[in-house]
Scaffold this motif. Structure first.
Motif: not given
Length: 502
Positions: A253-273
């Motif tokens: 699932k993480a690889r699929k999200e990374a293929d769609q957008s390289s600038a999108r962080g994970l759901a648990t990313s600390l940069n979700d400001d």
């Protein structure tokens, strides 16, 4: 002998001239390289929290000359609108906030509402600098006490006593002192409950670490060290980060999200400001969508303007405004400026009045002879009525150190088309204290393309010379320009004019 005397007299001017030249030699400072941009900051709504903003580039003083800031070095964005450039929004030279550019656009007019939008425009975030206030100082309620040693000769001299270490004192004493007993001839100070204590962690091989506290302390009987005590795991910390291995489904699932957008962080990313800027694929840094910035189109009602200055160097603040001495002075100056404006409106009406239709002559009637021989009173001549002036604005400036007072008056009449007229008067005081007009402009709403409406923006030091110029907006029927005027001894000089926005 005579020839030597003549030669000595001939050499005197040369020697004196050489000494004079040596006396005049001094170090000439290198002229300062000034890079200074001037723009017009426009906003709608409150100044601190506007609903829409934009920056119109006006002039750029570089290499000792003025350049059009809207087109200078447009590769691809003009030099004065580079991303990250900070403009200082001033009021007659006094800063009132900062505008940091985050985007620039090349606008083109589409409809009738945005017919003035043609050229480069900058957008940014306006912020008023906050002054940090320190906490108010409060008087202390505790009184300071000074202890003195009786053995000291000077009883008023403060002494510093070293705290006695109980462990060290106990080792020097043969007997173990009890609490409160004197150690070394001086009583032990009371222990402070708030004082931090350092304690050594007990060793696992020491007898203190064993669970059996009743074990004998004599190690002669059994010299085998006791077994180490295994303590249980400490209580887990709720805020301590833990590492875990992903399952095959989560990794896929993480690889699929990374293929769609390289600038999108994970759901648990600390940069979700929520205030963090997002990167969009396929867009430049200067090309933002309509919803990113509040835009102004055309010249709507309620549009506010202020001067914005960006300088490569920090310069001292120079206030060019001239405060009024009292209300009487402002009333006197306003009356004189109104009289100059009325004279210009009357002359404009006489020159540009529409041709009147010829009136039909009245029917001839027999002249009646006066019955009485009394002399008739002479009818007084008609007095030209004054035109009511609306939205009057009067500003006072001191454009240079010790310079004459300069006043700018603007107003308009009521009506539409040719009857709606705009008047602008710029006057200065002469050596006798009288107001002399320097700039007089009158136009009407139907002929703005022939004579634009001069609207004062503010006074600004455009070339960092400590001498301010008057920045005017020359608004036409479907285009506008900005011009800088320098007024010295009631003589105006246009030092810069931008291109038209049409």
């Amino acid at each position: 002998m005579r020839q030597k005397f003549i030669l000595a007299i001939a050499l005197l001017p040369a020697v004196g001239l050489r000494g004079h030249l040596h006396g005049q030699m001094h170090k000439v400072a290198k002229p300062e390289d000034v890079v200074r941009a001037v723009g017009v900051y426009e906003w709608i709504g409150d100044r601190t929290k506007p609903t829409a903003t934009r920056l119109i580039p006006v002039s750029l003083y570089i290499d000792d000359e003025f350049q059009d800031a809207g087109v200078y070095l447009s590769r691809p964005v003009p030099f004065a609108l580079d991303i990250g450039t900070i403009y200082e929004v001033d009021k007659s030279g006094v800063p009132g906030g900062n505008l940091e550019l985050i985007s620039a656009r090349r606008l083109k007019p589409v409809g009738d509402t945005d017919r003035f939008d043609d050229g480069w425009v900058g957008y940014g975030k306006f912020a008023v600098p906050k002054v940090k206030k320190g906490a108010a100082l409060k008087p202390s309620t505790a009184t300071a006490t000074i202890t003195s040693d009786k053995a000291d000769k000077d009883s008023d001299r403060p002494t510093f006593a070293r705290r006695v270490d109980h462990t060290e004192a106990g080792s020097k004493s043969s007997a173990t002192p009890t609490a409160g007993s004197p150690v070394g001839g001086s009583p032990a100070p009371p222990d402070d409950p708030d004082r931090p204590h350092l304690s050594k962690k007990p060793d696992a091989t020491s007898p203190a670490a064993t669970d059996d506290k009743s074990a004998p302390t004599d190690t002669t009987a059994d010299k085998t060290p006791p077994p180490p005590v295994t303590s249980g795991n400490p209580s887990p910390d709720a805020d301590r980060p833990t590492l875990r291995k992903r399952s095959p489904e989560e990794a896929k699932k993480a690889r699929k999200e990374a293929d769609q957008s390289s600038a999108r962080g994970l759901a648990t990313s600390l940069n979700d400001d929520p205030d963090r800027p997002t990167l969009r694929r396929g867009r430049g840094q200067q090309e933002l969508v309509e919803g990113d910035l509040p835009l102004i189109k055309g010249v709507p009602l309620g549009l506010n303007q202020a001067v914005a200055v960006s300088d490569a160097s920090n310069r001292p603040v120079h206030d060019f405004s001239r405060p009024w001495e009292d209300d009487a002075e402002r009333t006197t100056v306003l009356g004189k400026m109104q009289a100059l404006a009325q004279a210009q409106l009357t002359a404009y009406a006489a020159t540009n009045a529409p041709a009147a239709k010829p009136a039909t002559p009245p029917a001839k009637t027999a002249a009646k002879k006066p019955i009485s021989k009394l002399r008739h009173a002479k009818v007084p001549e008609s007095v030209t009525p004054t035109t009511p002036l609306l939205d009057e604005q009067l500003n006072g400036y001191t454009l240079s150190y010790g310079g004459a007072a300069t006043y700018v008056y603007t107003a308009h009449t009521d009506g539409e088309g040719e009857t709606l007229r705009y008047v602008t008067i710029v006057a200065q005081r002469d050596t006798f204290g009288e107001l002399k007009p320097a700039i007089q402009s009158v136009t009407d709403a139907a002929h703005l393309d022939r004579t634009p409406w001069m609207r004062i923006v503010d006074a600004v030091d455009a070339d960092a010379s400590n001498r301010a110029s008057l920045l005017f907006e020359l608004r036409g029927q479907s285009a506008r320009q900005f011009a800088l005027y320098r007024v010295i001894a009631t003589r105006p000089e246009q030092i810069f004019l931008t291109g038209t926005t049409q």
